[in-house]
Design an enzyme around this catalytic site. Structure first.
Site, PDB file in Angstrom:
ATOM      1  N   GLU A  77     -11.601  -4.282  -2.779  1.00 61.03           N
ATOM      2  CA  GLU A  77     -10.675  -3.242  -3.201  1.00 61.03           C
ATOM      3  C   GLU A  77     -10.527  -3.231  -4.729  1.00 61.03           C
ATOM      4  O   GLU A  77      -9.707  -3.962  -5.283  1.00 61.03           O
ATOM      5  CB  GLU A  77      -9.302  -3.473  -2.571  1.00 61.03           C
ATOM      6  CG  GLU A  77      -9.328  -3.685  -1.062  1.00 61.03           C
ATOM      7  CD  GLU A  77      -8.036  -4.305  -0.564  1.00 61.03           C
ATOM      8  OE1 GLU A  77      -6.944  -3.791  -0.912  1.00 61.03           O
ATOM      9  OE2 GLU A  77      -8.105  -5.321   0.151  1.00 61.03           O
ATOM     10  N   HIS A 112       0.803  -1.224   0.000  1.00 57.81           N
ATOM     11  CA  HIS A 112       0.000   0.000   0.000  1.00 57.81           C
ATOM     12  C   HIS A 112       0.837   1.276   0.000  1.00 57.81           C
ATOM     13  O   HIS A 112       0.490   2.264   0.662  1.00 57.81           O
ATOM     14  CB  HIS A 112      -0.972  -0.001   1.170  1.00 57.81           C
ATOM     15  CG  HIS A 112      -2.006  -1.075   1.119  1.00 57.81           C
ATOM     16  ND1 HIS A 112      -2.482  -1.607  -0.065  1.00 57.81           N
ATOM     17  CD2 HIS A 112      -2.659  -1.748   2.119  1.00 57.81           C
ATOM     18  CE1 HIS A 112      -3.392  -2.540   0.195  1.00 57.81           C
ATOM     19  NE2 HIS A 112      -3.516  -2.654   1.506  1.00 57.81           N
ATOM     20  N   HIS A 154     -10.361   1.166   0.439  1.00 51.54           N
ATOM     21  CA  HIS A 154     -10.052  -0.010   1.262  1.00 51.54           C
ATOM     22  C   HIS A 154     -11.027  -0.149   2.433  1.00 51.54           C
ATOM     23  O   HIS A 154     -10.626  -0.297   3.586  1.00 51.54           O
ATOM     24  CB  HIS A 154      -8.617   0.101   1.781  1.00 51.54           C
ATOM     25  CG  HIS A 154      -8.027  -1.192   2.279  1.00 51.54           C
ATOM     26  ND1 HIS A 154      -8.411  -1.771   3.470  1.00 51.54           N
ATOM     27  CD2 HIS A 154      -7.091  -2.006   1.758  1.00 51.54           C
ATOM     28  CE1 HIS A 154      -7.722  -2.879   3.661  1.00 51.54           C
ATOM     29  NE2 HIS A 154      -6.909  -3.056   2.638  1.00 51.54           N
TER      30      HIS A 154
END
Length: 354
Positions: free
Chosen positions: A313, A117, A188
């Site tokens: 996601e 991420h 997310h």
């Protein structure tokens, strides 16, 4: 360190007017939240991480997403809950990737071996600024400096949240860069439609003929594999959790239709469903097996535990910078990368799209 303001957010206005102070970010900037609403759907958006804190349907007494009314948990075990993750969502193998004839050395913030991420200072742990806000929509912006996580830049990011006339939440993510770089933003949120804090009653349907098998580090091992005959076949509704089944933390390949909003999945429990459409070629589905927010309580007043929610996601595929055979996440100067995802919750009895 984040400083939190102890504010009773549940008593604040939920009609989309005004902002709610939550505390201060490490740089001293104010962290704020605001509501947007339309057609029976209400969403609370926070500047820290451009986070979807709360999503509610009229007549339903609980949030449909995991989160907290206060700021402090988001600096700890609720990091990434509802946030916009990036600048490269998901994992990059070996925290390294080739770009422009050189090899980038990236931050290995997951087990010292992968970049996850966008690293420890990515978009989910930054305080975004409110660029515009109204009753049904808001737009947040963020400037990421050159070298964030080892990635070239600088990057200019925008996240626009809006609720349309059908009560669907649309999330438009945009990115521009001052240098060739990689970018793959993703929302997310963890979804729990019945407010139970478990996925036991949740059924899932995914519009994908193929998925990406992964290794022990959750890095895809090669080309897409057919879902037929596997634990990953969700072409018809089936339980999210099945006793003895392998954990879910995989990318589902949605097909090649760049820029077109198309159905991705449907999550449902008795009485409520969620339809997700996206322009993205992939959908990462994570069953929340590692969730543990203790000692911080969530919306229901107690900590979330394993499998409390399902992460959906929409994004490009994991490790794309190292895989020229995957849809590219390269972003060049002068280009704008756009992602649109539409999350449409409904109560039972409401018409559903075909």
């Amino acid at each position: 360190m984040i400083s939190a303001t102890h504010t009773a957010l549940e008593t604040a206005s939920s009609n989309g007017a005004g902002t709610i102070p939550l505390g201060r970010a490490p740089d001293g900037s104010p962290v704020e939240a605001l509501w947007i609403a339309q057609a029976g759907t209400r969403a609370r958006i926070m500047t820290w991480g451009a986070t979807l804190m709360d999503l509610r349907l009229d007549g339903i007494g609980h949030s449909l997403v995991l989160g907290s009314p206060g700021l402090a948990p988001y600096a700890g075990p609720m990091r990434d809950f509802g946030a916009v993750v990036g600048p490269v969502a998901n994992r990059i193998a070996g925290a390294s990737a080739p770009l422009g004839g050189r090899r980038l050395r990236l931050e290995a913030n997951e087990a010292g071996r992968t970049m996850l991420h966008g690293g420890s200072a990515g978009s989910s742990v930054r305080n975004w600024r409110i660029e515009s806000a109204g009753a049904t929509a808001c737009c947040l912006g963020l400037s990421l400096p050159e070298g964030t996580g080892g990635l070239p830049g600088p990057l200019t990011l925008r996240a626009r949240y809006s609720i349309d006339g059908e009560g669907a939440l649309e999330i438009l993510l945009e990115a521009e860069s001052g240098a060739p770089t990689f970018c793959n933003l993703a929302p997310h949120s963890y979804w729990c439609l019945d407010g139970s804090g478990t996925l036991d009653a949740h059924m899932l349907e995914i519009a994908a003929e193929a998925y990406l098998p992964v290794d022990a580090a959750l890095i895809p091992v090669g080309a897409p594999a057919p879902v037929a005959g596997t634990r990953f076949d969700f072409r018809r509704p089936r339980p999210v959790l099945t006793p003895g089944a392998a954990p879910l933390d995989h990318n589902f390949c949605l097909g090649d239709a760049p820029g077109r909003l198309r159905p991705a999945c449907r999550l449902s429990v008795p009485g409520i469903s969620l339809d997700l459409s996206t322009t993205e070629p992939g959908l990462q589905v994570y069953d929340g097996g590692g969730i543990d927010t203790g000692p911080f309580p969530g919306h229901q007043g107690h900590p979330y535990r394993a499998h409390a929610g399902l992460a959906l996601e929409p994004q490009h595929w994991p490790n794309a910078p190292n895989r020229p055979d995957y849809p590219s996440v390269l972003l060049r100067p002068g280009e704008t990368r756009r992602q649109l995802s539409r999350f449409h919750p409904r109560r039972s009895g409401a018409p559903r799209p075909e």
